[in-house]
Design a protein around this motif. Sequence first.
Motif, PDB file in Angstrom:
ATOM      1  N   VAL A  45      28.022   5.524  32.681  1.00  0.00           N
ATOM      2  CA  VAL A  45      28.697   5.815  31.421  1.00  0.00           C
ATOM      3  C   VAL A  45      28.542   4.594  30.526  1.00  0.00           C
ATOM      4  O   VAL A  45      28.675   3.450  30.980  1.00  0.00           O
ATOM      5  N   ALA A  46      28.245   4.830  29.240  1.00  0.00           N
ATOM      6  CA  ALA A  46      28.074   3.718  28.315  1.00  0.00           C
ATOM      7  C   ALA A  46      28.778   4.040  27.006  1.00  0.00           C
ATOM      8  O   ALA A  46      28.743   5.183  26.528  1.00  0.00           O
ATOM      9  N   THR A  47      29.458   3.019  26.462  1.00  0.00           N
ATOM     10  CA  THR A  47      30.010   3.170  25.121  1.00  0.00           C
ATOM     11  C   THR A  47      28.942   2.788  24.108  1.00  0.00           C
ATOM     12  O   THR A  47      27.934   2.167  24.449  1.00  0.00           O
ATOM     13  N   CYS A  48      29.149   3.167  22.875  1.00  0.00           N
ATOM     14  CA  CYS A  48      28.098   2.984  21.883  1.00  0.00           C
ATOM     15  C   CYS A  48      27.874   1.531  21.491  1.00  0.00           C
ATOM     16  O   CYS A  48      26.878   1.215  20.834  1.00  0.00           O
ATOM     17  N   ASP A  49      28.795   0.648  21.851  1.00  0.00           N
ATOM     18  CA  ASP A  49      28.580  -0.763  21.536  1.00  0.00           C
ATOM     19  C   ASP A  49      27.887  -1.498  22.671  1.00  0.00           C
ATOM     20  O   ASP A  49      27.795  -2.723  22.664  1.00  0.00           O
ATOM     21  N   GLY A  50      27.401  -0.759  23.684  1.00  0.00           N
ATOM     22  CA  GLY A  50      26.571  -1.373  24.713  1.00  0.00           C
ATOM     23  C   GLY A  50      27.240  -1.599  26.054  1.00  0.00           C
ATOM     24  O   GLY A  50      26.554  -1.955  27.014  1.00  0.00           O
ATOM     25  N   ASP A  51      28.561  -1.424  26.172  1.00  0.00           N
ATOM     26  CA  ASP A  51      29.218  -1.589  27.474  1.00  0.00           C
ATOM     27  C   ASP A  51      28.788  -0.448  28.400  1.00  0.00           C
ATOM     28  O   ASP A  51      28.839   0.725  28.013  1.00  0.00           O
ATOM     29  N   ARG A  52      28.415  -0.819  29.646  1.00  0.00           N
ATOM     30  CA  ARG A  52      27.920   0.176  30.590  1.00  0.00           C
ATOM     31  C   ARG A  52      28.699   0.096  31.886  1.00  0.00           C
ATOM     32  O   ARG A  52      28.989  -0.998  32.382  1.00  0.00           O
ATOM     33  N   PHE A  53      29.027   1.259  32.441  1.00  0.00           N
ATOM     34  CA  PHE A  53      29.834   1.333  33.653  1.00  0.00           C
ATOM     35  C   PHE A  53      29.110   2.204  34.690  1.00  0.00           C
ATOM     36  O   PHE A  53      29.111   3.431  34.576  1.00  0.00           O
ATOM     37  N   PRO A  54      28.468   1.567  35.681  1.00  0.00           N
ATOM     38  CA  PRO A  54      27.773   2.343  36.724  1.00  0.00           C
ATOM     39  C   PRO A  54      28.764   3.180  37.528  1.00  0.00           C
ATOM     40  O   PRO A  54      29.906   2.781  37.754  1.00  0.00           O
ATOM     41  N   LEU A  55      28.305   4.350  37.958  1.00  0.00           N
ATOM     42  CA  LEU A  55      29.109   5.231  38.791  1.00  0.00           C
ATOM     43  C   LEU A  55      28.471   5.335  40.168  1.00  0.00           C
ATOM     44  O   LEU A  55      27.270   5.123  40.339  1.00  0.00           O
ATOM     45  N   ALA A  56      29.278   5.694  41.149  1.00  0.00           N
ATOM     46  CA  ALA A  56      28.756   5.857  42.508  1.00  0.00           C
ATOM     47  C   ALA A  56      27.711   6.956  42.502  1.00  0.00           C
ATOM     48  O   ALA A  56      27.824   7.953  41.795  1.00  0.00           O
TER      49      ALA A  56
END
Length: 905
Positions: free
Chosen positions: A347-358
């Motif tokens: 999952v990524a927000t539009c300002d570039g933060d990314r959160f990997p998921l299992a």
Amino acid sequence: MTDSDSSRQWHCLPLPELQRRLDSGEGGLTTAEAGRRLAMYGTNSLPQPRPPGFSRLFLRQFISPLIYVLLAAMLVSVLVGKLADATFIGLILLLNAVIGALQEYHAHRSALALRRLMVSRARVIRDGQTVEVATGELVPGDLVLLASGDRVPADLRLLEATGLEVDESVLTGESLPVHKDSNALCEVGTPVAERLNQCFAGSLIAAGRAHGLVIATGLHTEMGRLSLSLETAEAVQPPLFQRIERFSKKLTIGLLATVALLAVLELARDTPPLVIFMTAVALAVSAIPEGLPMALTVVLSIGTRRMVKRHVIVRKLVAVESLGSCTVIGADKTGTLTRNQLTASEVATCDGDRFPLASESRPPAADPPVTDGDAVARIVRVAALCNEAELHTLENGDCQSSGDAVDQALLMMAYRAGQTRQQLLAAHPLLAQIHYEPVLGFAATLHSDGERRLVCVKGALEKLLPMCNRMATAHGDQPLDDERALATMHQLAETGARVLAMADGNWLGDEDFTAEKFTARLQDLCLLGLVAMVDPLRPEAAAAVRACRGAGIRVCMLTGDHPRTALSIARELGLADGDEGAVTGVELALAEKTGADAIDALTARTRVYARVSPEQKLTIVRSLQRQGEFVAVTGDGVNDAPALLSAHVGVAMGQRGTEVAKESADLLLTDDNFASVVSGVEEGRIAYQNIRKVIFFLISTGAAEVVLFVLSTALGLSLPLTPVQLLWLNLVTNSVQSIGLALEPGEGDEMQKPPRPPRESLFNPLMLRRVITSGLVMGGLGFICFYALLQQGWSVDAARNSLLLLMVLFENVQVFNSRSETHSIFQQRFFSNPILLLGTLAAQGIHILSMYSPLMREVLGVSPVGAAHWAALLAVALLQLLAMELLLRISARRAPGPVLTETRP
């Protein structure tokens, strides 16, 4: 339904009364009740036309001009007292009819067995859960779910309908789709075409979605009643058979002219007219390949059964051969080249933060909720609410899901984050919905949120950007930055992931929204972020693509995904190199405005098409066909139907394909796997090879007999074989062996050869050289032996006895020459086709028995020969083998080397 039930006016009943009479509610029927009703009402199917009985097939074998000639010959023999000849001709006619009827009977039974494999499925609610069942298992009272592209499986009374348009032309003849209204209540005498609250079996859902109760199944449906008054039309003859028929007619005319010339010459030599007539009849029948169409049917039927074992169901028999001829395959990415098991990976927000998921699809019990920031939580909420899939937790902790693959992946993501769609819907009841359609590129739902309204939208980023004026970040909502959002999407797409954008919004008021008003109001939303989903390649996909390249077939990937995603997958498959780009739907649309030449320039070498709509598949197919390619295309949606119909070979997905796609296709994949397409290509090439083998065997042996008679007549010799001997020779050599050739396995190098030219005739130069060589060698050597024996003082009957044995040996040798056009007989696996070996031995054994049988010796005019004479005749017959081996070496030197890379236009 029963007859009494079928007379009820279901379209007139209010919904509560309808549900009461059918004893079915929102949870559908229970499995037990459905089973009870199935036993009561029978299967939901129309009776298939019974295959013709054996007796009818047997009589049909006598409907042939050549058979009429033979019958006339038998009648003449009876009139002049030659009862032995008449009896023998009658036995031959009887045996040929029995063999032909058995082959055709088996082909009909095989087709019937294949129809049983082509099971359509429908989504129903049973035991309160959405499941898929075979349409034949539907019963009155079942609650059926419909979506665009579905074929209506039974007569239904609609409970809910959203934007539902139904094509009922198959039933009513109305060309335009009919807009349905579940709330309508029709009058008693309302015609079928005007019953807006019903859907009828066989019609097509052109757009929208609906729930409906089954009110009639099988013969009690409107289509069932109509079917009782219709007779099954005869199938149109396939193009391959038409080409063979034209070829056979030309050959027949040539041979009949030759026979007529021989008859004139014999009359000039005072040969008895009866002998001339009988000989001309026998020679014509033995030389003309009258069994060729049936042999082709056997070859294609065998290929069909082989394809079933490799997960390909053939809907049209001639497609067995057609698939082996394709030069380009246009393949879907999702589910065909990949597993179709999407998993949300990031999952990524539009300002570039990314959160990997299992990465695991099964949710572990201790998996922590994903709550990294408010934007991610809102993304999860939209993913669960704007969703049409179903997810159920089983007792063992696994999850069972159904519906669209993207929606299933999003539901699983929400479940792993600690939220379920049921819980969220309880807090935010659904008020309105825009279903996802390819032409829209997005889906949206409207929910109650206290005094406000919650809007949830998902779709392609380029579709959502015009709807949004702000974006969510870790620091709260900020003005929308299109470039940053696109850059984030490109970063995710670089990894080969499929990227979906999410947006939400809050509206004031309690206004009721129609779908049109809802769509127009989708503005000033907040772009929440992006979800990256991966669909791993099928493990065998890369090897299958390599096999196509080795076979000279160009594989094109067609996908609605982003170009970067498509290129990443294409490079992993080996479809594209580092410098190759993808052609997008936008580029295709611009080229269409310019003209056909511009489209052809794009498609000439392109192997990756991204962001293409299903309608643009048809544009690609037609462009490739203009360039002389023989195109196979895969598809699964209702919008794929035009491309499937227009392609030379349409291949539909058997698991996820819509009914319209399946009915438009020539082939169905039972596993939706691209490797199965490649297996089908291999089996198609084997089938085509076997067709050529049978044709070569039948034509070359007939040509040898013609050469033998032409030479004997030209030099004034006695007729080399009697009419009965010719008929015996034809029966012994052209029955079991041709079936054995039809059963030939692959030669092992089918996928190392380039495709045959699409316009190439079956009787190409290679076939012509082989037939001429075989005919001259066998016919010429037979004539030399006959002439030599007569010069040595042998009687005509004794010379004919030796010649008949020699011709049997010749043609049994010729069977093995027919097993390959490019491989030496010494390189072939001798025991790979035991039926061919046994058939050849049986043919030779029958002739040997006839030489020792008093009855057959009298009828055929044959007698035993000594071992030394056997050896001499066998040595002469083996000269045919040496001649064909020499021709093979000469042809191999002249032929270009093998093409081991894909063909280019």
